[in-house]
Design an enzyme around this catalytic site. Sequence first.
Site, PDB file in Angstrom:
ATOM      1  N   HIS A  55       0.833  -1.118   0.076  1.00  0.00           N
ATOM      2  CA  HIS A  55      -0.157  -0.027  -0.093  1.00  0.00           C
ATOM      3  C   HIS A  55       0.831   1.343  -0.129  1.00  0.00           C
ATOM      4  CE1 HIS A  55      -2.985  -2.721   2.212  1.00  0.00           C
ATOM      5  NE2 HIS A  55      -3.639  -2.439   1.195  1.00  0.00           N
ATOM      6  N   LYS A 110     -17.774  -6.646   7.534  1.00  0.00           N
ATOM      7  CA  LYS A 110     -16.547  -7.170   7.765  1.00  0.00           C
ATOM      8  C   LYS A 110     -15.825  -6.490   8.868  1.00  0.00           C
ATOM      9  CE  LYS A 110     -14.426  -7.774   3.778  1.00  0.00           C
ATOM     10  NZ  LYS A 110     -13.980  -7.697   2.622  1.00  0.00           N
ATOM     11  N   ARG A 118      -1.835  -6.318  -8.394  1.00  0.00           N
ATOM     12  CA  ARG A 118      -0.764  -7.458  -8.343  1.00  0.00           C
ATOM     13  C   ARG A 118      -0.640  -8.362  -9.149  1.00  0.00           C
ATOM     14  NH1 ARG A 118      -2.724  -7.670  -1.990  1.00  0.00           N
ATOM     15  NH2 ARG A 118      -4.896  -7.413  -3.417  1.00  0.00           N
ATOM     16  N   SER A 122      -2.693  -7.830   2.875  1.00  0.00           N
ATOM     17  CA  SER A 122      -3.251  -7.630   4.208  1.00  0.00           C
ATOM     18  C   SER A 122      -3.590  -9.058   4.683  1.00  0.00           C
ATOM     19  CB  SER A 122      -4.151  -6.776   4.589  1.00  0.00           C
ATOM     20  OG  SER A 122      -3.582  -5.528   4.096  1.00  0.00           O
TER      21      SER A 122
HETATM   22  P1  ADP Z   1      -9.815  -3.728  -0.378  1.00  0.00           P
HETATM   23  O1  ADP Z   1     -10.470  -4.441   0.716  1.00  0.00           O
HETATM   24  O2  ADP Z   1     -10.438  -2.495  -0.859  1.00  0.00           O
HETATM   25  O3  ADP Z   1      -9.191  -4.584  -1.438  1.00  0.00           O
HETATM   26  P2  ADP Z   1      -6.987  -3.502   0.762  1.00  0.00           P
HETATM   27  O4  ADP Z   1      -6.360  -2.914   1.749  1.00  0.00           O
HETATM   28  O5  ADP Z   1      -6.724  -5.132   0.500  1.00  0.00           O
HETATM   29  O6  ADP Z   1      -8.525  -3.334   0.333  1.00  0.00           O
HETATM   30  O7  ADP Z   1      -6.388  -2.933  -0.869  1.00  0.00           O
HETATM   31  C1  ADP Z   1      -6.445  -1.362  -1.285  1.00  0.00           C
HETATM   32  C2  ADP Z   1      -5.852  -1.496  -2.475  1.00  0.00           C
HETATM   33  O8  ADP Z   1      -4.420  -1.437  -2.625  1.00  0.00           O
HETATM   34  C3  ADP Z   1      -6.470  -2.352  -3.694  1.00  0.00           C
HETATM   35  O9  ADP Z   1      -6.494  -1.878  -5.000  1.00  0.00           O
HETATM   36  C4  ADP Z   1      -5.260  -3.504  -3.699  1.00  0.00           C
HETATM   37  O10 ADP Z   1      -5.476  -4.248  -4.930  1.00  0.00           O
HETATM   38  C5  ADP Z   1      -4.024  -2.796  -3.551  1.00  0.00           C
HETATM   39  N1  ADP Z   1      -3.024  -3.492  -2.873  1.00  0.00           N
HETATM   40  C6  ADP Z   1      -3.033  -4.189  -1.834  1.00  0.00           C
HETATM   41  N2  ADP Z   1      -1.868  -4.739  -1.708  1.00  0.00           N
HETATM   42  C7  ADP Z   1      -0.954  -4.229  -2.695  1.00  0.00           C
HETATM   43  C8  ADP Z   1       0.495  -4.386  -3.108  1.00  0.00           C
HETATM   44  N3  ADP Z   1       1.168  -5.363  -2.189  1.00  0.00           N
HETATM   45  N4  ADP Z   1       0.763  -3.878  -3.962  1.00  0.00           N
HETATM   46  C9  ADP Z   1      -0.015  -3.032  -4.797  1.00  0.00           C
HETATM   47  N5  ADP Z   1      -1.435  -2.755  -4.541  1.00  0.00           N
HETATM   48  C10 ADP Z   1      -1.794  -3.210  -3.549  1.00  0.00           C
END
Ligand code: ADP
Length: 171
Positions: A18, A42, A96, A134
Amino acid sequence: MSRTGFYPGSFDPVTYGHLDIITRAARLFDRLVVAVGINHAKPGLLTVEERLKVLEAALAPIRERTECDIQLAKYTCLTVDAARRAGAIAIVRGLRDGADFSYEVRMAHTNAALNSEIETIFLAASPSARMISSSLIRQIAEMGGDIGQFVPMEAAEAVRAALARERGETD
Ligand code: ADP
């Protein structure tokens, strides 16, 4: 004209993946709103306040290195509505792999149908961060693994404390 980007997510917890997206998006916008989406169905591991606290700490070094005004927010409404209220011209998402791609493109089409004035822009995950998620971080931590290479220190501490709380241990 000042351009605002809106980066929504669960951030449960924020990872180096992130933070990589935030650092790169900060080069594209004058203002970037990083927003924790609250989904009452959630609840997640960290509380929303904990996620924001960890994000605040993790953003400090990025803010020092950018001209972009990076702000933190939380929202419960539709992402496009939160982006519009933040004055954003675009929603930023990270990609990703193929699984992210099919989900994210569907979301982008849905959001465009709800509000055609807000674009979704995708940043490809950096090679070094593309395996970080995450959910994987939470699993590794739950099994007692070291998550220090994937998340900032404040996030690792918050996850450890939240897991202890879930197990009913006093911290
Ligand atoms: P959500 O529940 O909205 O998917 P996340 O916190 O999992 O929330 O992810 C938020 C955004 O960040 C999403 O667009 C996700 O694809 C992106 N993201 C998460 N991890 C990575 C990473 N390692 N590299 C690039 N983008 C990421």
